[in-house]
Design an enzyme around this catalytic site. Sequence first.
Site, short mmCIF file in Angstrom:
data_model
loop_
_atom_site.label_atom_id
_atom_site.label_comp_id
_atom_site.label_asym_id
_atom_site.label_seq_id
_atom_site.Cartn_x
_atom_site.Cartn_y
_atom_site.Cartn_z
N GLU A 164 1.25 -6.74 -6.23
CA GLU A 164 1.57 -5.85 -5.13
C GLU A 164 0.75 -6.39 -3.88
O GLU A 164 1.35 -6.44 -2.89
CB GLU A 164 1.30 -4.28 -5.26
CG GLU A 164 1.39 -3.61 -3.94
CD GLU A 164 2.88 -3.37 -3.71
OE1 GLU A 164 3.76 -3.40 -4.53
OE2 GLU A 164 2.97 -2.50 -2.77
N ASP A 165 -0.40 -6.58 -3.98
CA ASP A 165 -1.23 -7.10 -2.95
C ASP A 165 -1.73 -8.60 -2.53
O ASP A 165 -2.37 -8.79 -1.49
CB ASP A 165 -2.61 -6.23 -3.19
CG ASP A 165 -2.51 -4.75 -3.06
OD1 ASP A 165 -1.56 -4.36 -2.79
OD2 ASP A 165 -3.45 -4.28 -3.57
#
Length: 740
Positions: A76-77
């Site tokens: 996600e990051d």
Amino acid sequence: MMRQYELVDRVRRYNPATNEALLNRAFVYAMKAHGSQKRASGDPYFSHPLEVAAILTDLKLDDATIAAALLHDTIEDTDATRSQIDKQFGKDIGELVDGLTKLKKLDLVSQRAEQAENLRKLLLAIASDVRVLLVKLADRLHNMRTLKWVPLEKRNRIAEETLDIYAPLAGRIGMHDMREELEDLSFRQLMPEAYQSIETRLVGLRKTNKSIIKEIEDELTEELAKKTIKATVKGREKRPYSIWRKMERKAVGFEQLSDIFGFRVIVPTVEDCYRAVGTVHTKWAFVPGRFKDYISTPKQNDYRSIHTTVFGLGRQRVELQIRTRAMDNIAEYGIAAHALYKDSASAPMEALAKESNAYAWLRRTIEMLAEGSSPEEFLEHTKLELFHDQVFCFTPKGRLIALPRRATPIDFAYAVHTDVGNNAVGCKINGKVAPLVTELQTGDEVEIIRGEGQHPPAAWESLVVTGKARAAIRRATRVAVRTQYLGLGRKMIERAFARAAKPWSEERLQKSLSRLARASIEDVFAAVGRGEIKASDVVKAIHPEWREEKRPVEPAPRSEGWFGLSRVKSLKFRIPGFGGSGPHKEEELSSAIPIRGINGDLPVRFAPQGGAVPGDRIVGILTPGKGITIYPIHSPALKEFDDEPGRWLDVRWDVDDGGMQRFPARLLLRAKNQPGTLAQVAQIIGEHGGNIDNIHMERRSPDFTKMTIDLGVYDLKHLNAIIDELRAKPVVSSAERFNG
Ligand code: MN
């Protein structure tokens, strides 16, 4: 920040066969991926996945879970992708990380629909691999621990969500410690003042009780050792949130040791648990009602333990939890305590489902809930059904019926089918006949006994806990009320015709409908039943030439046990359930329509045994062709009419305070055999304005006489005053009202 080798060390301590290379690779990969990213606190971002992994080592989880924890925010990051993770760490870990990535959005959305959709994903992900949930909970725990760095406006929302969803979910799968910490952290955020006041009190009580804790631990250990039970005893402080909830629930403060401290007694075997209880109960007095055996009947989340509270240990009231080490592990770690995360296990989740009730339950519930509905509905449903306490019962054919706690067989019947609920007349629980108001327990097999043509008593509405049952009962009651009006109206019309000596037929009435301004015969019956049309007006509508004679109503002869019809003036009749129910009972009564015109049309009498007096809650039983008998609501004789709800009428006293009417009641007295006893009894009753109708005496023993006294009183208060006065007399050994 924890070092790489420290993490590996922690895992190796409980899992010597750990794949160190895998953990090291995951550590390095995640650290590089997050690079120079920072958390809101200013710490390197990587400290977060590392802490999450560390939390999971406390739960002694397998390598794949620890690795997934390290990697959980990378897709996600950072630039990392699912296929890279798959390639480097294998499909198993790839899937875990992927599941967690999808769920990450759950933390950041404010839209309800999105939140719901993500929750649905979370639950479905748990269903295939519960380790996703374990990482997610650890992730949430670390975020809650570092909540103070999060922007103010987000904190409350995160805390609420934690309290609403994650803490109960942790409890559901038996992760007690996790649940408590999540609750406390949320509590502190959401109600800082309440939290602070409890914390302050705890500090004080901790100081006062410091030496007592040790004393109790030693005393218990010693006492058990005398019986050769090797026990480890540990005093444990309750958490602020659980103290708060108890205070709220019971509206009490906390003062005593037992309010804040519980003691765990850990013993080697199940047999030792029971021996320990025996020892403790022999030495100290136990508090009745506080003994619970969750070993023979484990909780839904697999929790097993014996609970008891004793007096006198360390001069205190002390709560004890007695269990084995294995039970203690389950009590603290829940699902995570099942040593099933061996990477070698071919189908670990299948095995877990077999071994863990909590997990099997979770999967079953999720499957049930996943069957459709909009995301918002799903969220509501889930919050309602999954996170609140529930019971799971079965039909005789094995169909699972999930109900909220405190549900009754009536709820169960309506959950199966509305018709089943409406026709329910009784039930069997686990093969035994049981009252329909029994509180159901998980695992109960419930068979509903049906009677055709039944309809549910309106009173059920206040007994059920499910909305479906309540709505159905309300609907059925409306229909039943009309039916009852119809029946009553028809009876009244038939009587009116008989008194007028006119032939009665429905065909004739049909032709005269216009004169009564009603559309159907049934409408006429109902209108008469409700008192909107007088029965005599129906006679006039068909026989316009007939003139009603004004005859005084003759009271029925007293000898038959019929009371004078004049008494009827003091009663108002109401149709049960009319105009709602629940907390507005009083309102309902005063707004309900009295049935006017009964006077003279239908005879009314009081129950032949015991009578009824104003102040008693009463019901009328309608006997077609005979009239209405008034019973106090507590009369056992009413049982006979249980299966004929159509005959029940709500009746209310309508006594004019000025009218000194007397009503019948019966007293049972035990009095000493001595001269003048009867005179004294009669005198008390007379002095208090009671009127003795009849006395029956029976000598059962040389010392005492049993007296049955029928008397007339003004109301319940009057009756009770007489009873109190009688009891105060030395010659009277007991005085009771007879409830026949
Ligand atoms: Mn995270």
